[in-house]
Motif scaffolding. Structure first.
Motif, PDB file in Angstrom:
ATOM      1  N   ASP A   2      18.584   9.923 -28.794  1.00  0.00           N
ATOM      2  CA  ASP A   2      19.439   9.536 -27.670  1.00  0.00           C
ATOM      3  C   ASP A   2      19.846  10.781 -26.877  1.00  0.00           C
ATOM      4  N   ILE A   3      20.378  10.554 -25.700  1.00  0.00           N
ATOM      5  CA  ILE A   3      20.666  11.673 -24.798  1.00  0.00           C
ATOM      6  C   ILE A   3      21.740  12.598 -25.354  1.00  0.00           C
ATOM      7  N   LYS A   4      22.710  12.053 -26.084  1.00  0.00           N
ATOM      8  CA  LYS A   4      23.761  12.905 -26.653  1.00  0.00           C
ATOM      9  C   LYS A   4      23.183  13.878 -27.668  1.00  0.00           C
ATOM     10  N   ILE A  28      16.863   7.812 -19.177  1.00  0.00           N
ATOM     11  CA  ILE A  28      17.384   8.234 -17.870  1.00  0.00           C
ATOM     12  C   ILE A  28      16.776   7.396 -16.757  1.00  0.00           C
ATOM     13  N   THR A  33      21.552   5.647 -19.136  1.00  0.00           N
ATOM     14  CA  THR A  33      22.473   6.767 -19.320  1.00  0.00           C
ATOM     15  C   THR A  33      23.391   6.892 -18.109  1.00  0.00           C
ATOM     16  N   THR A  34      24.493   7.595 -18.305  1.00  0.00           N
ATOM     17  CA  THR A  34      25.444   7.771 -17.198  1.00  0.00           C
ATOM     18  C   THR A  34      25.050   8.972 -16.349  1.00  0.00           C
ATOM     19  N   GLN A  37      26.001  12.112 -18.185  1.00  0.00           N
ATOM     20  CA  GLN A  37      25.041  12.457 -19.239  1.00  0.00           C
ATOM     21  C   GLN A  37      23.779  13.071 -18.638  1.00  0.00           C
ATOM     22  N   ASN A  38      23.310  12.488 -17.554  1.00  0.00           N
ATOM     23  CA  ASN A  38      22.115  13.011 -16.891  1.00  0.00           C
ATOM     24  C   ASN A  38      22.344  14.446 -16.436  1.00  0.00           C
TER      25      ASN A  38
END
Length: 71
Positions: A2-4, A28, A33-34, A37-38
Motif C-alpha cells: 500500500d502507499i503508506k 494512485i 489514494t488521497t 498521499q500522492n
C-alpha cells in the motif's frame, strides 16, 4: 504494497521493487489514494531518487491507463 508502506520504505532510502511500484501506481491512477498521499509518495521518491525498476513500473502503469482512456 500500500502507499503508506511505500512512503515509509522510500523515506528510509530503500528502493521499491518493480512489483511494489506497479501496485502503488495502480492505486494512485485508480483514485484509491488521497492527494496528500500522492504528494508524499512523489516527494519521497524524488528525494530518494528513482531506480530503474521504479521508473519502469511507473511507466508501465501510466501507459496501461493511457491506453484504457484512449479507447
Amino acid at each position: 504494497m500500500d502507499i503508506k508502506a511505500a512512503i515509509a520504505q522510500l523515506m528510509q532510502a530503500k528502493d521499491l521493487s518493480g512489483e511494489s511500484m506497479i501496485e502503488v501506481m495502480r492505486a494512485i491512477m485508480s483514485g484509491a489514494t488521497t492527494d496528500a498521499q500522492n504528494a508524499a509518495f512523489l516527494v519521497a521518491l524524488q528525494i530518494k531518487g528513482a531506480s530503474v525498476e521504479e521508473v519502469f513500473g511507473g511507466a508501465t502503469v501510466t501507459v496501461s491507463y493511457t491506453h484504457l482512456r484512449a479507447h
